[in-house]
Scaffold this active site. Sequence first.
Site, PDB file in Angstrom:
ATOM      1  N   THR A  61      -5.713  -7.817  10.197  1.00  0.00           N
ATOM      2  CA  THR A  61      -6.000  -6.492   9.632  1.00  0.00           C
ATOM      3  C   THR A  61      -5.580  -5.367  10.580  1.00  0.00           C
ATOM      4  OG1 THR A  61      -7.928  -7.492   8.577  1.00  0.00           O
ATOM      5  CG2 THR A  61      -7.848  -5.079   8.639  1.00  0.00           C
ATOM      6  N   TYR A  91     -12.410  -2.250  -3.462  1.00  0.00           N
ATOM      7  CA  TYR A  91     -12.904  -2.291  -2.086  1.00  0.00           C
ATOM      8  C   TYR A  91     -14.436  -2.237  -2.027  1.00  0.00           C
ATOM      9  CZ  TYR A  91      -8.283  -1.916   0.148  1.00  0.00           C
ATOM     10  OH  TYR A  91      -7.006  -2.157   0.614  1.00  0.00           O
ATOM     11  N   PHE A 101     -15.697   3.807   7.076  1.00  0.00           N
ATOM     12  CA  PHE A 101     -14.316   4.146   6.717  1.00  0.00           C
ATOM     13  C   PHE A 101     -14.047   4.069   5.213  1.00  0.00           C
ATOM     14  CE2 PHE A 101     -14.404  -0.393   7.916  1.00  0.00           C
ATOM     15  CZ  PHE A 101     -13.860  -0.982   6.772  1.00  0.00           C
ATOM     16  N   ARG A 137       2.329  -7.033   8.951  1.00  0.00           N
ATOM     17  CA  ARG A 137       1.610  -5.990   9.684  1.00  0.00           C
ATOM     18  C   ARG A 137       2.048  -5.934  11.145  1.00  0.00           C
ATOM     19  NH1 ARG A 137      -4.311  -7.326   7.048  1.00  0.00           N
ATOM     20  NH2 ARG A 137      -4.248  -5.840   5.317  1.00  0.00           N
ATOM     21  N   LYS A 160       0.832  -1.199   0.000  1.00  0.00           N
ATOM     22  CA  LYS A 160       0.000   0.000   0.000  1.00  0.00           C
ATOM     23  C   LYS A 160       0.879   1.266   0.000  1.00  0.00           C
ATOM     24  CE  LYS A 160      -3.941  -2.221   2.337  1.00  0.00           C
ATOM     25  NZ  LYS A 160      -4.890  -2.155   3.468  1.00  0.00           N
ATOM     26  N   GLU A 214      -9.479  -9.957  -8.081  1.00  0.00           N
ATOM     27  CA  GLU A 214      -8.512  -8.867  -7.919  1.00  0.00           C
ATOM     28  C   GLU A 214      -7.378  -8.960  -8.947  1.00  0.00           C
ATOM     29  OE1 GLU A 214      -7.589  -9.178  -3.731  1.00  0.00           O
ATOM     30  OE2 GLU A 214      -9.570  -8.434  -3.165  1.00  0.00           O
ATOM     31  N   ARG A 273      -1.942 -14.571   3.584  1.00  0.00           N
ATOM     32  CA  ARG A 273      -2.733 -13.895   4.623  1.00  0.00           C
ATOM     33  C   ARG A 273      -2.084 -14.094   5.997  1.00  0.00           C
ATOM     34  NH1 ARG A 273      -6.872 -10.187   3.633  1.00  0.00           N
ATOM     35  NH2 ARG A 273      -7.763 -10.826   5.623  1.00  0.00           N
ATOM     36  N   HIS A 307      -1.905  -5.324   1.252  1.00  0.00           N
ATOM     37  CA  HIS A 307      -3.185  -5.971   0.936  1.00  0.00           C
ATOM     38  C   HIS A 307      -2.920  -7.358   0.378  1.00  0.00           C
ATOM     39  CE1 HIS A 307      -7.187  -6.755  -0.703  1.00  0.00           C
ATOM     40  NE2 HIS A 307      -6.541  -7.263  -1.741  1.00  0.00           N
ATOM     41  N   ASN A 313      -1.922  -0.128   7.174  1.00  0.00           N
ATOM     42  CA  ASN A 313      -1.430  -1.448   7.556  1.00  0.00           C
ATOM     43  C   ASN A 313      -0.593  -2.116   6.462  1.00  0.00           C
ATOM     44  OD1 ASN A 313      -3.486  -2.127   5.838  1.00  0.00           O
ATOM     45  ND2 ASN A 313      -4.732  -3.203   7.348  1.00  0.00           N
TER      46      ASN A 313
END
Length: 148
Positions: A91, A49, A57, A102, A9, A126, A85, A115, A112
């Site tokens: 998250t 998203y 948010f 993270r 990110k 995606e 993951r 993704h 964070n």
Amino acid sequence: MERTFIMVKPDGVQRNLIGDIVERFEKKGFKLVGAKLMQIPTELAETHYGEHSDKPFFGELVGFITSGPVFAMVWEGENVILTARKMMGATNPTESDVATIRGDYGLTVGKNVIHGSDSPESAAREIDLFFDSKELISYEKDSDKWTY
Ligand code: DAT
Ligand code: MG
């Protein structure tokens, strides 16, 4: 072989974490089959998203993910979706284990760092959203025989 969509990110790019994150997936044994530095257009961010469009948010999330370049990647390997993951961590960085990406680098749920797709369905969706099929390369590595 399974594929997943991973993205450093804007905070991770600005904090010089691209190399570290690529290194973790490489050393784990996964294979990079596509990658690019890009600035996400707002429309693509809203589609990506989309599942969060009714969350409070959402505006902040779209604003953040479009605020600077991201490093988009597709990684391939056995169980890469679930394993990636786990390598990312929870998250919310207050809940992610140490030695996860993270857990090591994040402090807030908004910024964070990374993704990663959360299921085979979202991985397919995606990858298709961010990459043209011509940008993905299937290839053999000599190390494959020492990985599998
Ligand atoms: P993940 O990125 O682990 O798949 P998610 O899909 O639930 O998590 O949420 C997508 C992103 O939205 C997440 O990485 C950070 C942001 N986010 C999630 N929950 C949030 C919250 N309560 N407040 C602010 N941002 C949030
Ligand atoms: Mg998610």
